[in-house]
Scaffold this active site. Structure first.
Site, PDB file in Angstrom:
ATOM      1  N   LEU A  72       0.871  -1.183   0.000  1.00  0.00           N
ATOM      2  CA  LEU A  72       0.000   0.000   0.000  1.00  0.00           C
ATOM      3  C   LEU A  72       0.902   1.225   0.000  1.00  0.00           C
ATOM      4  O   LEU A  72       1.308   1.713   1.039  1.00  0.00           O
ATOM      5  CB  LEU A  72      -0.885   0.015   1.246  1.00  0.00           C
ATOM      6  CG  LEU A  72      -1.682  -1.252   1.552  1.00  0.00           C
ATOM      7  CD1 LEU A  72      -2.679  -0.988   2.669  1.00  0.00           C
ATOM      8  CD2 LEU A  72      -2.401  -1.768   0.324  1.00  0.00           C
ATOM      9  N   ALA A  73       1.238   1.709  -1.185  1.00  0.00           N
ATOM     10  CA  ALA A  73       2.233   2.785  -1.282  1.00  0.00           C
ATOM     11  C   ALA A  73       2.062   3.467  -2.631  1.00  0.00           C
ATOM     12  O   ALA A  73       2.807   3.204  -3.570  1.00  0.00           O
ATOM     13  CB  ALA A  73       3.637   2.205  -1.140  1.00  0.00           C
ATOM     14  N   GLU A  74       1.078   4.353  -2.723  1.00  0.00           N
ATOM     15  CA  GLU A  74       0.760   4.920  -4.035  1.00  0.00           C
ATOM     16  C   GLU A  74       1.899   5.756  -4.593  1.00  0.00           C
ATOM     17  O   GLU A  74       2.144   5.751  -5.807  1.00  0.00           O
ATOM     18  CB  GLU A  74      -0.531   5.745  -3.964  1.00  0.00           C
ATOM     19  CG  GLU A  74      -1.794   4.900  -3.842  1.00  0.00           C
ATOM     20  CD  GLU A  74      -2.061   4.394  -2.429  1.00  0.00           C
ATOM     21  OE1 GLU A  74      -1.320   4.806  -1.498  1.00  0.00           O
ATOM     22  OE2 GLU A  74      -2.997   3.597  -2.246  1.00  0.00           O
ATOM     23  N   GLN A  96      -6.533   1.713  -6.051  1.00  0.00           N
ATOM     24  CA  GLN A  96      -7.650   0.861  -5.627  1.00  0.00           C
ATOM     25  C   GLN A  96      -8.978   1.619  -5.539  1.00  0.00           C
ATOM     26  O   GLN A  96     -10.009   1.130  -5.995  1.00  0.00           O
ATOM     27  CB  GLN A  96      -7.302   0.222  -4.290  1.00  0.00           C
ATOM     28  CG  GLN A  96      -8.166  -0.941  -3.938  1.00  0.00           C
ATOM     29  CD  GLN A  96      -7.516  -1.788  -2.870  1.00  0.00           C
ATOM     30  OE1 GLN A  96      -7.379  -1.353  -1.726  1.00  0.00           O
ATOM     31  NE2 GLN A  96      -7.084  -2.989  -3.224  1.00  0.00           N
ATOM     32  N   ASP A  98     -10.570   5.867  -5.812  1.00  0.00           N
ATOM     33  CA  ASP A  98     -10.281   7.257  -6.174  1.00  0.00           C
ATOM     34  C   ASP A  98      -9.522   8.041  -5.106  1.00  0.00           C
ATOM     35  O   ASP A  98      -8.530   8.702  -5.395  1.00  0.00           O
ATOM     36  CB  ASP A  98     -11.598   7.978  -6.497  1.00  0.00           C
ATOM     37  CG  ASP A  98     -12.746   7.474  -5.627  1.00  0.00           C
ATOM     38  OD1 ASP A  98     -12.666   7.624  -4.401  1.00  0.00           O
ATOM     39  OD2 ASP A  98     -13.692   6.897  -6.194  1.00  0.00           O
ATOM     40  N   GLY A  99     -10.000   7.957  -3.864  1.00  0.00           N
ATOM     41  CA  GLY A  99      -9.407   8.771  -2.799  1.00  0.00           C
ATOM     42  C   GLY A  99      -8.006   8.338  -2.422  1.00  0.00           C
ATOM     43  O   GLY A  99      -7.304   9.046  -1.691  1.00  0.00           O
ATOM     44  N   PHE A 100      -7.565   7.167  -2.918  1.00  0.00           N
ATOM     45  CA  PHE A 100      -6.225   6.685  -2.571  1.00  0.00           C
ATOM     46  C   PHE A 100      -5.163   7.262  -3.506  1.00  0.00           C
ATOM     47  O   PHE A 100      -3.977   6.963  -3.375  1.00  0.00           O
ATOM     48  CB  PHE A 100      -6.147   5.160  -2.644  1.00  0.00           C
ATOM     49  CG  PHE A 100      -7.083   4.422  -1.728  1.00  0.00           C
ATOM     50  CD1 PHE A 100      -7.928   5.096  -0.859  1.00  0.00           C
ATOM     51  CD2 PHE A 100      -7.112   3.034  -1.724  1.00  0.00           C
ATOM     52  CE1 PHE A 100      -8.794   4.408  -0.025  1.00  0.00           C
ATOM     53  CE2 PHE A 100      -7.971   2.335  -0.886  1.00  0.00           C
ATOM     54  CZ  PHE A 100      -8.812   3.028  -0.039  1.00  0.00           C
ATOM     55  N   PRO A 103      -1.960  10.115  -2.022  1.00  0.00           N
ATOM     56  CA  PRO A 103      -0.561   9.870  -1.629  1.00  0.00           C
ATOM     57  C   PRO A 103       0.377   9.847  -2.846  1.00  0.00           C
ATOM     58  O   PRO A 103       1.568  10.074  -2.702  1.00  0.00           O
ATOM     59  CB  PRO A 103      -0.620   8.500  -0.944  1.00  0.00           C
ATOM     60  CG  PRO A 103      -2.029   8.368  -0.486  1.00  0.00           C
ATOM     61  CD  PRO A 103      -2.858   9.075  -1.520  1.00  0.00           C
ATOM     62  N   HIS A 143     -13.619   6.705  -0.918  1.00  0.00           N
ATOM     63  CA  HIS A 143     -14.029   5.545  -1.699  1.00  0.00           C
ATOM     64  C   HIS A 143     -15.096   5.882  -2.739  1.00  0.00           C
ATOM     65  O   HIS A 143     -15.647   5.000  -3.381  1.00  0.00           O
ATOM     66  CB  HIS A 143     -14.583   4.447  -0.777  1.00  0.00           C
ATOM     67  CG  HIS A 143     -13.562   3.884   0.158  1.00  0.00           C
ATOM     68  ND1 HIS A 143     -13.139   4.556   1.268  1.00  0.00           N
ATOM     69  CD2 HIS A 143     -12.878   2.718   0.133  1.00  0.00           C
ATOM     70  CE1 HIS A 143     -12.241   3.824   1.909  1.00  0.00           C
ATOM     71  NE2 HIS A 143     -12.059   2.707   1.237  1.00  0.00           N
TER      72      HIS A 143
END
Lengths: 341, 337
Positions: A72-74, A96, A98-100, A103, A143
């Site tokens: 988990l490391a955009e 995964q 939109d809101g992710f 980063p 999300h």
């Protein structure tokens, strides 16, 4: 050795009935078969096949080196993809939700968007960042968001959004083949929707990637939408017909560069425009469209350009999202306001 | 394919540093930077620069371990990295001065230039990004079965950035051929490292299982030995390493400090580091007549470099919208006036 399985339906016809999600999966698969430099990377894209199952089966068929489960490391995912892209690979990163993407925002805006320009074209960054976007799945902040305007605002990026299975199949392949970085927005609530299931002809000649498309002809008013809002616009057009109103519906498809020629042509005929988008309206794509239409079609407009958008708030709790999201009633109400001007 | 792939391997690896060559590199970087500071004062370099004066042994020693086809990712204090890797100094000075003859026609400037003919990938004006990009370039090399390694430079300020740690994690997880070099000059702009870094620089690498060590960054030959060990490890599939180079900048963070006269370092501290000047340390290993010959040659070359940069034209405003996209798409007329 087992006898080879022959898919007779595939050999008999190049047409398959697919949901938007399955069409994306097939498009990715086709792109990976065509070019060994295409890689898929992201959170849970491998063994699981993605939380929305868009990459289902790809790791099994193409191996762990071409379909990579990442931490988990955009920022790390996108940064690594930049390094791969400048060395000739064509990475496809799945964000995964939109809101992710935030980063990784710094990498996208500071590196992905600027490298080609800064290096005078000596370096190309042919990468795709896939983003399931929009609401309607009962999730909340992070999300259900629509962050596309941030990227359309940034010079050096290309941004597209698909709204149906046929476009999904072709647009993902065209985005992967594009030598520029492409932000690829996918309407997550339509992934597995029967409504957007369509006959995808894999032998057809696709429309160019950066082109809008008139989906329904009409003469009373023009409705412009993209991604998940296209279904809302089409539903509104069907309902308006009962009231004797004929709405022209245009799917933007390309968000940067915008292809507004068909919109200008339409508005010059109808004199009225409603823009539908789930994103908040302030300083957004819908503002940009309104500004450019008033500039290009000033003397044809019979009413101000109206916008039906998400609220200028963070995404609301699940029980409230039906109020937040543009729906058929809000679009028809806007059409009525435009007609009453 | 990327232009980076067009450069063939040439040099042979050597366990023994070439003292005279290191001296010349350090001398060249020192004088290049001093001439650049003069050009800043003269108004020829409008952005100002982040001089690496005092840190030259890190660039010289580290880059000397690399082959021509190895890749360097630089930082905002990166002129030394570029020069050590073989960048044309005249075109680099022109780049600093924003001229059309610069290696990036002025778009990279002092802060984020690239020179693909020397395999120097861009420096990052924003701090910490390079770690993951280095991992990606390393991945591409490893996938191709290439022995190429990536040297990724950053400062002590970057170790507080999450992006850097994401890059460390991925490079370690996938055993990528990357050598991370932290130039710890003690200050992130004006903030002392002690006030910025919980734990240690080396601890950042150790947390990911990356072989990590702290090195005297003022002695180019010590730097060379440490980086060479890490490069050999990376080349042989042993994965990434982290080296903290303890060093010091004799000038400010940026030439704006010439005007603001900021005071955030004790003079006694500056003096103690001046006593460990990397130029003098390396000079002691080279015969006096050889040094005199090198110094004269460097000065003559830099005279040409400065003349070329100052005489070069600025970019034509009509080129401002060139190269935005690979397919030649330009901004809309009116949006780029």
């Amino acid at each position: 050795m087992a006898a080879p399985v022959i898919d007779r339906s595939a050999t008999a016809s190049s047409v398959r009935s697919l949901t938007l999600g399955k069409a994306l999966n097939l498009g990715l698969r086709t792109a990976m078969e065509a070019d060994p430099k295409v890689l898929v990377m992201g959170e849970d894209v491998g063994k699981l096949g993605g939380v929305f199952r868009i990459t289902d089966g790809l790791q099994k068929d193409f191996g762990e080196h071409r379909v990579l489960d990442t931490p988990l490391a955009e920022s790390g995912i996108i940064g690594t993809a930049v390094g791969l892209a400048v060395r000739g690979f064509r990475p496809v990163c799945e964000i995964q939700f939109d809101g992710f993407i935030f980063p990784g925002f710094d990498q996208i805006v500071s590196q992905v968007a600027k490298l080609h320009n800064r290096t005078l074209g000596r370096v190309k960054v042919p990468m795709v960042i896939r983003v399931p976007f929009g609401g309607g799945i009962g999730a909340v902040e992070h999300h259900s968001e629509s962050p596309e305007s941030y990227f359309a605002h940034t010079a050096g990026l290309k941004v597209v959004a698909c709204s149906n299975a046929v476009d999904a199949y072709w647009m993902i392949q065209q985005a992967i083949a594009c030598d520029d970085p492409v932000l690829f927005f996918e309407p997550k609530r339509l992934y597995h929707s029967g409504f957007m299931k369509a006959d995808v002809d894999t032998a057809a000649t696709p429309q160019p990637l950066f082109a809008s498309k008139v989906l329904r002809r009409g003469s009373t008013a023009t409705v412009v939408a993209y991604g998940p809002s296209v279904k809302v616009a089409l539903d509104a057009a069907t309902a308006a017909e009962e009231d004797g109103h004929s709405l022209e519906v245009i799917d933007l498809r390309a968000l940067s560069p915008l292809d507004l020629g068909p919109v200008f042509e339409s508005v010059r005929r109808t004199g009225r425009l409603v823009v539908v988008s789930e994103a908040p309206s302030e300083a957004s794509l819908s503002s940009e469209i309104a500004a450019r239409v008033q500039q290009e079609c000033f003397h044809s407009l019979e009413a101000p350009v109206l916008r039906v958008t998400g609220f200028d708030t963070p995404y609301p709790p699940a029980k409230l999202e039906e109020h937040f999201l543009p729906d058929l009633d809000r679009v028809l109400e806007a059409v009525d306001r435009s007609l009453a001007w | 394919m990327s232009v980076l792939d067009e450069v063939p391997a040439t040099e042979a690896d050597s366990a023994v540093p070439d003292s005279a060559a290191l001296y010349r590199t350090i001398r060249f970087i020192r004088r290049f930077e001093e001439r650049a500071v003069e050009l800043v004062k003269a108004g020829e370099i409008r952005s100002g620069i982040h001089p690496c004066i005092g840190q030259e042994a890190v660039a010289a020693g580290a880059v000397a371990t690399l082959d021509a086809d190895d890749v360097v990712l630089s930082s905002h204090r990166g002129h030394g990295h570029l020069l050590a890797k073989g960048c044309d100094p005249a075109r680099l000075m022109a780049e600093l001065a924003g001229r059309a003859t610069g290696i990036d026609r002025g778009r990279g400037g002092s802060f984020h230039p690239s020179d693909f003919s020397a395999n120097v990938f861009n420096a990052t004006g924003t701090v910490g990004h390079g770690a993951a990009i280095a991992a990606g370039i390393g991945w591409a090399a490893a996938t191709a079965g290439s022995p190429r390694v990536v040297l990724s430079f950053f400062g002590d300020g970057a170790v507080s950035q999450g992006a850097l740690l994401e890059g460390f994690n991925l490079a370690a997880l996938w055993r990528l051929p990357v050598v991370y070099v932290c130039e710890n000059n003690g200050y992130a702009t004006t903030l002392p490292a002690g006030a910025a870094i919980a734990g240690t620089v080396v601890g950042r690498g150790e947390a990911f299982g990356i072989p990590s060590s702290s090195v005297d960054g003022q002695d180019a030959e010590t730097v060379y030995a440490a980086v060479r060990e890490a490069v050999v490890r990376a080349r042989s599939g042993g994965g990434p390493s982290l080296l903290e180079m303890r060093t010091y900048r004799y000038h400010g963070h940026h030439t704006f400090e010439l005007k603001t006269r900021l005071r955030y370092r004790e003079q006694s501290e500056v003096d103690s580091w001046l006593g460990r000047d990397p130029l003098l340390i390396q000079a002691a290993r080279v015969a006096e007549d050889e040094r005199a010959r090198v110094d004269a040659e460097v000065e003559a070359r830099l005279d040409e470099v400065v003349r070329f940069a100052v005489a070069s034209p600025y970019p034509d405003p009509a080129t401002a919208t060139d190269h935005l996209h690979a397919d030649g798409l330009r901004p809309r007329p009116g949006s780029a006036r």
